[in-house]
Design an enzyme around this catalytic site. Structure first.
Site, PDB file in Angstrom:
ATOM      1  N   GLU A  59      55.111  53.787  37.242  1.00 32.57           N
ATOM      2  CA  GLU A  59      54.856  52.174  36.941  1.00 32.57           C
ATOM      3  C   GLU A  59      56.089  51.585  36.324  1.00 32.57           C
ATOM      4  O   GLU A  59      55.541  49.695  36.030  1.00 32.57           O
ATOM      5  CB  GLU A  59      54.296  50.968  37.827  1.00 32.57           C
ATOM      6  CG  GLU A  59      53.416  51.547  39.214  1.00 32.57           C
ATOM      7  CD  GLU A  59      54.205  51.492  40.257  1.00 32.57           C
ATOM      8  OE1 GLU A  59      55.607  50.341  40.322  1.00 32.57           O
ATOM      9  OE2 GLU A  59      53.780  51.590  41.156  1.00 32.57           O
ATOM     10  N   TYR A 103      40.035  27.648  36.748  1.00 32.65           N
ATOM     11  CA  TYR A 103      40.587  28.839  35.333  1.00 32.65           C
ATOM     12  C   TYR A 103      41.080  28.808  35.976  1.00 32.65           C
ATOM     13  O   TYR A 103      41.622  30.434  35.722  1.00 32.65           O
ATOM     14  CB  TYR A 103      38.858  29.351  35.525  1.00 32.65           C
ATOM     15  CG  TYR A 103      37.490  28.154  35.273  1.00 32.65           C
ATOM     16  CD1 TYR A 103      37.924  28.655  34.140  1.00 32.65           C
ATOM     17  CD2 TYR A 103      37.114  28.051  35.505  1.00 32.65           C
ATOM     18  CE1 TYR A 103      36.965  27.805  32.510  1.00 32.65           C
ATOM     19  CE2 TYR A 103      35.909  27.037  34.751  1.00 32.65           C
ATOM     20  CZ  TYR A 103      35.560  27.327  33.619  1.00 32.65           C
ATOM     21  OH  TYR A 103      34.789  26.313  33.245  1.00 32.65           O
TER      22      TYR A 103
END
Length: 209
Positions: free
Chosen positions: A73, A119
């Site tokens: 990847e 968050y």
């Protein structure tokens, strides 16, 4: 941070993710920028059992220069580094709930993780959905480049999350926050949810950047 310390930190944080179930088997790959290139976990390696000396090293052109063969990847990682110059690390996980969300129908391709908590806004920001491609296909890098650096994080359809950040620690934290938010969203299911408003999100950006 010198390269020896960088390798040790990459190994330590990778093991932490593995030990807490954010990756299984040889799933997932992590990279970080160093002075003269990038370190990236080797292909078919387990995040829980990395050997710091065998972590792959690439130059800034993405050429493998030392260590074991890099993750297949690699194209995803270099696409983030090339389009987000401030990126110092990239974390790709096959974490359960992020991957579950990547398989869902009807996601907003420009904002597939809705602002459920402050968050996720502060640490991750908007998350794009990248269309499915075969693991290791260079097309994945092209699809990330097509986003022109507008997103620090993406969900790869039917595959899982990829998060970039300024350094390895903050990127790992962001990847964990993304996974926990996905867990909340999957748990809530079809129940009515109070998402943060546009003004709430704007305030977070104004106060925390």
């Amino acid at each position: 941070m010198n390269e020896t310390k960088a390798r040790d930190e990459l190994t330590r944080l990778s093991r932490s993710l593995f030990d807490r179930g954010y990756s299984v088997g040889s799933a997932g790959n992590i990279s970080m920028r160093v002075d003269d290139g990038y370190l990236i976990t080797p292909t078919n390696s387990c995040l829980g059992f990395l050997d710091p000396a065998r972590i792959s090293k690439l130059n800034f052109q993405g050429r493998h220069i030392s260590g074991d063969k890099p993750s297949k990847e690699i194209f995803l990682h270099t696409a983030f580094y090339d389009t987000r110059p401030s990126a110092g690390a990239v974390v790709h996980l096959h974490s359960t709930f992020g991957t579950a969300m990547s398989c869902m129908c009807g996601l907003n391709a420009e904002d597939c993780i809705r602002p459920l908590t402050p968050y996720v806004v502060m640490r991750v920001g908007k998350v794009a959905l990248v269309p499915y491609f075969r693991p290791g296909d260079e097309r994945g890098g092209t699809l990330v480049r097509d986003l022109s650096g507008r997103f620090a994080a993406v969900l790869l359809a039917n595959h899982g999350p990829v998060v970039s950040g300024k350094d390895l620690v903050s990127t790992v934290y962001a990847a964990e926050e993304l996974e926990e938010t996905a867990k909340l969203l999957v748990t809530l299911g079809d129940r009515p949810v109070n998402y943060l408003s546009d003004s709430d999100v704007a305030e977070l950006h104004r106060v925390f950047g």
